[in-house]
Design a protein around this motif. Structure first.
Motif, PDB file in Angstrom:
ATOM      1  N   TYR A  61       0.831  -1.202   0.000  1.00 31.19           N
ATOM      2  CA  TYR A  61       0.000   0.000   0.000  1.00 31.19           C
ATOM      3  C   TYR A  61       0.870   1.259   0.000  1.00 31.19           C
ATOM      4  O   TYR A  61       0.536   2.261  -0.658  1.00 31.19           O
ATOM      5  N   ASP A  62       1.998   1.232   0.729  1.00 33.53           N
ATOM      6  CA  ASP A  62       2.894   2.381   0.754  1.00 33.53           C
ATOM      7  C   ASP A  62       3.440   2.665  -0.654  1.00 33.53           C
ATOM      8  O   ASP A  62       3.512   3.829  -1.110  1.00 33.53           O
ATOM      9  N   ARG A  65       0.738   4.204  -2.961  1.00 29.72           N
ATOM     10  CA  ARG A  65       0.387   5.587  -2.637  1.00 29.72           C
ATOM     11  C   ARG A  65       1.507   6.537  -3.046  1.00 29.72           C
ATOM     12  O   ARG A  65       1.260   7.683  -3.449  1.00 29.72           O
ATOM     13  N   THR A 123      -4.568   5.908  -6.742  1.00 28.36           N
ATOM     14  CA  THR A 123      -5.675   6.258  -5.842  1.00 28.36           C
ATOM     15  C   THR A 123      -6.548   5.082  -5.483  1.00 28.36           C
ATOM     16  O   THR A 123      -7.604   5.234  -4.854  1.00 28.36           O
ATOM     17  N   THR A 157      -7.377   3.536  -0.671  1.00 24.29           N
ATOM     18  CA  THR A 157      -7.993   4.636   0.087  1.00 24.29           C
ATOM     19  C   THR A 157      -7.341   4.768   1.469  1.00 24.29           C
ATOM     20  O   THR A 157      -6.635   3.865   1.936  1.00 24.29           O
ATOM     21  N   ASP A 158      -7.628   5.892   2.095  1.00 20.77           N
ATOM     22  CA  ASP A 158      -7.099   6.109   3.454  1.00 20.77           C
ATOM     23  C   ASP A 158      -7.658   5.086   4.437  1.00 20.77           C
ATOM     24  O   ASP A 158      -6.961   4.621   5.349  1.00 20.77           O
ATOM     25  N   VAL A 159      -8.902   4.697   4.216  1.00 21.94           N
ATOM     26  CA  VAL A 159      -9.507   3.708   5.124  1.00 21.94           C
ATOM     27  C   VAL A 159      -8.826   2.357   4.971  1.00 21.94           C
ATOM     28  O   VAL A 159      -8.506   1.671   5.962  1.00 21.94           O
ATOM     29  N   TYR A 185      -5.812   1.797   3.932  1.00 23.25           N
ATOM     30  CA  TYR A 185      -4.442   1.875   4.472  1.00 23.25           C
ATOM     31  C   TYR A 185      -4.455   1.814   6.010  1.00 23.25           C
ATOM     32  O   TYR A 185      -3.618   1.157   6.623  1.00 23.25           O
ATOM     33  N   SER A 186      -5.404   2.479   6.611  1.00 26.74           N
ATOM     34  CA  SER A 186      -5.503   2.472   8.079  1.00 26.74           C
ATOM     35  C   SER A 186      -5.804   1.079   8.590  1.00 26.74           C
ATOM     36  O   SER A 186      -5.238   0.616   9.600  1.00 26.74           O
ATOM     37  N   GLU A 193      -2.676  -1.034   8.534  1.00 24.16           N
ATOM     38  CA  GLU A 193      -1.771  -0.728   9.645  1.00 24.16           C
ATOM     39  C   GLU A 193      -2.253  -1.363  10.947  1.00 24.16           C
ATOM     40  O   GLU A 193      -1.457  -1.883  11.731  1.00 24.16           O
TER      41      GLU A 193
END
Length: 377
Positions: free
Chosen positions: A144-145, A148, A153, A156-158, A160-161, A164
């Motif tokens: 994912y890193d 990005r 795109t 998404t931020d969700v 990726y979170s 983690e």
């Protein structure tokens, strides 16, 4: 002769009848009174008797010694037991079968040294699973890193979170698996000597089972009771002397580290703890010891026990002042054999009657037996 006696008796009878009838003549009464006064004026035993001038001047021979002051050594003797200052019971925290043991009675072990191992196959597999899940989660976060950074795109931020969080959970599971695996190995919590153990290879242990005891006996902690009358001897750091029948003639030294703040309501004593140096390792935990404490008092007047006399007011001593005896009350503090330590207002150096005090009276003349011997020589 018989006629003479009869005449005398007759005269006596007539005289008696006359006295009864008419009383004693005045001249005869005067003569009898003078004789009585002379008899009263003459002391018993005659001029040279015990009641005459010589009797009044007679002195009593006693033994005299100057009053001295000395320290008194208070000694307390008691019995106590001792345990290792540091000891630990090694207890199983996991259930499992013993597959390897290094237990040997009285063996010296260091802190962290392995004592035994339990079957850990399940824990090793669990660790491998946890590590694989962690590696997978780490790979997802890394991918994912990269996406990005390339401006993709799709991630998404969700998403990726969540990746983690999954990685953090996987890493925590690895830590739990490592702890579970480490718990299958029993290590020494402190340095010391191992006690006896009945745990052998093949035995199955349960959570809470005691495996072995470790004693660090370089310093022993002795516990003993001190009676109420000796509480004044207690203070932190005060030296104590310890003996044991195992080593006859040897004296081990320690010092008081703590004592109870109150007396036992039944025994009227206080519990005391003292640390004893055992760097040589000759003393064992659990031994019984004879414990001795000493303390010297301030100098106090001391007299032989023969100098003490008693009356209704209590104890006292006789002192000689200008050849006369005087009794002085005293308070007895300590006794040791034939010596008595006292409290008195008599100054040091005063001549005290040490023998012959029982026959004295206040104000009586006294003579030292030493001076009599000198005159006799």
């Amino acid at each position: 002769m018989k006629k003479f006696i009869v005449v005398i008796l007759s005269v006596g009878v007539l005289a008696g009848a006359y006295v009864i009838a008419f009383g004693v003549p005045a001249q005869v009464a005067q003569m009898l009174g003078s004789a009585s006064e002379e008899a009263a004026a003459t002391p018993r035993g005659g001029p040279g008797g015990a009641g005459g001038p010589r009797g009044q001047g007679r002195s009593t021979t006693v033994v005299l010694a100057p009053l001295e002051e000395r320290n008194y050594t208070l000694v307390l003797r008691t019995i106590g037991g001792a345990e290792s200052l540091r000891s630990a019971d090694v207890v199983a925290t996991e259930t499992g079968e013993v597959v390897e043991s290094f237990l040997r009675a009285n063996k010296m072990v260091e802190k962290g040294e392995v004592l035994l191992r339990l079957d850990d196959r399940t824990e090793r597999l669990s660790l491998e699973i946890a590590q694989a899940n962690r590696d997978q989660a780490q790979a997802t976060v890394t991918r994912y890193d990269g996406l990005r950074k390339n401006g993709n795109t799709v991630v998404t931020d969700v998403a990726y979170s969540e990746a983690e969080v999954a990685l953090r959970l996987a890493e925590a599971n690895v830590g739990l698996a490592e702890v579970a695996l480490a718990d299958r190995t029993i290590v020494a919590p402190i340095s010391g000597h191992l006690g006896l153990s009945d745990v052998n290879v093949g035995d199955r242990l349960s959570n809470g089972d005691t495996i072995v005891t470790i004693d660090d006996s370089t310093t022993l902690l002795a516990t003993f009771e001190v009676p109420e009358r000796s509480i004044g001897l207690l203070s932190e750091g005060k030296p104590v002397f310890v003996t044991t029948p195992t080593y006859t003639g040897r004296v081990f030294e320690g010092q008081i580290t703590a004592f109870d703040s109150r007396l036992d309501s039944v025994t009227r004593s206080a519990t005391v703890q003292a640390e004893i140096d055992n760097s040589e390792g000759v003393l064992l935990s659990g031994m019984t010891f004879a414990i001795r404490m000493t303390e010297e008092t301030d100098p106090l007047p001391v007299v032989p026990s023969t100098a003490i006399t008693w009356d209704r007011s209590g104890a006292g001593i006789w002192v000689a002042e200008e050849g006369r005896a005087r009794r002085v009350p005293v308070t007895i503090r300590y006794r040791d054999g034939d010596q008595v330590w006292i409290e008195t207002e008599v100054p040091v150096g005063t001549q005290v009657v040490t023998e012959g005090a029982a026959k004295l009276r206040d104000g009586a003349q006294v003579t030292s037996a030493d001076s009599n011997e000198g005159r006799g020589a």
